[in-house]
Scaffold this motif. Structure first.
Motif, PDB file in Angstrom:
ATOM      1  N   ASN A 148      -9.116   1.218  -0.881  1.00 15.22           N
ATOM      2  CA  ASN A 148      -8.334   1.667  -1.348  1.00 15.22           C
ATOM      3  C   ASN A 148      -8.475   3.359  -1.398  1.00 15.22           C
ATOM      4  O   ASN A 148      -8.627   4.267  -2.047  1.00 15.22           O
ATOM      5  CB  ASN A 148      -9.487   2.081  -2.515  1.00 15.22           C
ATOM      6  CG  ASN A 148      -9.561   0.897  -3.619  1.00 15.22           C
ATOM      7  OD1 ASN A 148      -8.340   0.154  -3.867  1.00 15.22           O
ATOM      8  ND2 ASN A 148     -10.398  -0.150  -4.664  1.00 15.22           N
ATOM      9  N   ASP A 149      -9.219   3.481   0.092  1.00 12.49           N
ATOM     10  CA  ASP A 149      -9.443   4.831   0.336  1.00 12.49           C
ATOM     11  C   ASP A 149      -8.096   5.175   1.206  1.00 12.49           C
ATOM     12  O   ASP A 149      -7.285   4.400   1.499  1.00 12.49           O
ATOM     13  CB  ASP A 149     -10.491   4.502   1.160  1.00 12.49           C
ATOM     14  CG  ASP A 149     -10.553   6.058   2.227  1.00 12.49           C
ATOM     15  OD1 ASP A 149      -9.631   7.397   1.701  1.00 12.49           O
ATOM     16  OD2 ASP A 149     -11.494   6.377   2.978  1.00 12.49           O
ATOM     17  N   THR A 150      -7.512   6.790   0.471  1.00 11.66           N
ATOM     18  CA  THR A 150      -6.022   6.698   0.789  1.00 11.66           C
ATOM     19  C   THR A 150      -6.031   6.985   2.076  1.00 11.66           C
ATOM     20  O   THR A 150      -4.363   6.874   2.748  1.00 11.66           O
ATOM     21  CB  THR A 150      -5.789   8.152  -0.053  1.00 11.66           C
ATOM     22  OG1 THR A 150      -6.195   8.302  -1.113  1.00 11.66           O
ATOM     23  CG2 THR A 150      -4.462   8.961   0.877  1.00 11.66           C
ATOM     24  N   MET A 156       0.649  -1.164   0.480  1.00 10.52           N
ATOM     25  CA  MET A 156       0.031   0.306   0.163  1.00 10.52           C
ATOM     26  C   MET A 156       0.865   0.942   0.183  1.00 10.52           C
ATOM     27  O   MET A 156       0.133   2.313  -0.169  1.00 10.52           O
ATOM     28  CB  MET A 156      -1.146   0.164   1.194  1.00 10.52           C
ATOM     29  CG  MET A 156      -2.059  -0.782   0.665  1.00 10.52           C
ATOM     30  SD  MET A 156      -3.316  -0.789   2.599  1.00 10.52           S
ATOM     31  CE  MET A 156      -3.570   1.076   2.083  1.00 10.52           C
ATOM     32  N   THR A 183      -3.953   4.730   3.769  1.00  9.90           N
ATOM     33  CA  THR A 183      -2.650   4.127   3.535  1.00  9.90           C
ATOM     34  C   THR A 183      -2.031   5.271   4.584  1.00  9.90           C
ATOM     35  O   THR A 183      -0.664   4.679   4.703  1.00  9.90           O
ATOM     36  CB  THR A 183      -2.734   4.464   1.925  1.00  9.90           C
ATOM     37  OG1 THR A 183      -3.280   3.724   1.054  1.00  9.90           O
ATOM     38  CG2 THR A 183      -1.569   4.190   1.639  1.00  9.90           C
ATOM     39  N   ASP A 236       1.772   4.055  -2.789  1.00 13.84           N
ATOM     40  CA  ASP A 236       0.413   4.664  -2.725  1.00 13.84           C
ATOM     41  C   ASP A 236       0.533   6.057  -3.187  1.00 13.84           C
ATOM     42  O   ASP A 236      -0.116   6.991  -3.418  1.00 13.84           O
ATOM     43  CB  ASP A 236      -1.413   4.008  -2.938  1.00 13.84           C
ATOM     44  CG  ASP A 236      -1.349   2.822  -3.593  1.00 13.84           C
ATOM     45  OD1 ASP A 236      -0.171   2.524  -4.762  1.00 13.84           O
ATOM     46  OD2 ASP A 236      -1.918   1.914  -3.231  1.00 13.84           O
ATOM     47  N   ASP A 252     -10.895  -4.863   0.130  1.00 17.30           N
ATOM     48  CA  ASP A 252     -10.221  -3.175  -1.101  1.00 17.30           C
ATOM     49  C   ASP A 252     -10.166  -2.190  -0.339  1.00 17.30           C
ATOM     50  O   ASP A 252     -11.299  -1.693  -0.053  1.00 17.30           O
ATOM     51  CB  ASP A 252     -11.597  -3.507  -1.853  1.00 17.30           C
ATOM     52  CG  ASP A 252     -11.598  -2.593  -3.372  1.00 17.30           C
ATOM     53  OD1 ASP A 252     -10.378  -2.298  -3.088  1.00 17.30           O
ATOM     54  OD2 ASP A 252     -12.409  -2.529  -4.281  1.00 17.30           O
TER      55      ASP A 252
END
Length: 275
Positions: free
Chosen positions: A190-192, A127, A195, A130, A188
């Motif tokens: 995908n939310d910043t 992660m 990260t 990203d 999943d």
């Protein structure tokens, strides 16, 4: 010829020794130590404990390769396998009386790969890449913390209370990172925000490794002593719980251990403030 002529002088003794070692091949001398005031040179290394160390090193390297190929579950599991093998090599060396300076140095280098570089690269590949610079900076803070932690541990051997570790041990730090990856890699995320949260955790773990926070080493536990009968039943239940959901249970276990040091330090400060 008198007796004096028959016996070599001290300087000649050193020359004879050096000549003997040269005849054996200097490349065969793997370790040089001082015992009872005398220089001792050993050829070869002990096989059994270093096999476990090599296995731990292989598992750490395998974790890096797996992460590069996107197999994050396998990478996290490999780090936990490294922990098991790392815990065995020292115990095997003590049980078989095969401790050596070479083994200690080799173990430290293997730990740097398995518990320093591997967890950071696994988290970065998963992660942290990203978010660019913040991601690799967080990973580097962890790697630097692991390197400094291992160096400090090597210099503190024999000079600190064996009941405590100073700073979070690198295997426990690696277990926290690997546990997070293992638990959440199938989701999943995908939310910043997730990260950035991971970057904060990874960097914080790196800071805990170089902190002066004390952690229980559990070395005072006598494994040879007798325990209540129900203790074995509780241990059996514990293994069943781990088998049910190993990723989550191990993550909670090592996160609890990582938090125990700061928690204990905070409680001591509160008690002192109340006095």
């Amino acid at each position: 010829m008198n007796e004096q002529e028959k016996q070599p002088h001290n300087g000649d003794d050193d020359l004879v020794e050096e000549t003997r070692m040269l005849s054996l091949g200097e490349d065969e001398v793997e370790e040089e130590t001082v015992e009872a005031g005398k220089k001792v040179r050993r050829r070869g290394i002990y096989l059994l404990p270093n096999l476990f160390t090599t296995g731990a090193l292989f598992s750490g390297f395998f974790a890096i390769v797996s992460a590069m190929n996107g197999a994050f579950d396998s990478a996290a599991i490999a780090i936990f396998i490294s922990m098991i093998l790392d815990g065995l090599d020292g115990r095997v060396a003590r049980l078989t009386n095969t401790q050596s300076d070479f083994g200690a140095e080799y173990d430290s280098l293997a730990d740097m790969v398995s518990f320093g570089v591997a967890p950071a690269l696994v988290a970065f590949s998963w992660m942290l890449s990203d978010i660019g610079k913040i991601g690799w900076i967080a990973a580097f803070v962890y790697v630097a913390g692991a390197a400094l932690r291992l160096a400090r541990f090597n210099t503190q051997i024999g000079s600190v209370d064996k009941r405590w570790f100073i700073g979070l041990p690198s295997p426990a730090a690696a277990a926290v990172v690997a546990g997070i990856v293992w638990t959440f890699s199938d989701l999943d995320l995908n939310d910043t925000a997730y990260t950035y949260a991971l970057a904060f955790i990874v960097a914080s773990i790196g800071v805990l490794m170089v902190s002066n926070v004390r952690y229980n080493s559990f070395k005072e536990i006598d494994l040879k002593g007798r325990v209540p009968f129900l203790t074995m039943f509780v241990i059996a239940i514990f293994f069943v719980v781990i088998a049910y959901d190993p990723a989550t249970v191990l993550l909670l276990l090592f996160m609890g251990y990582a938090g125990s040091g700061p928690g204990r330090a905070l409680l001591r400060r509160v008690k002192k403030a109340d006095q």
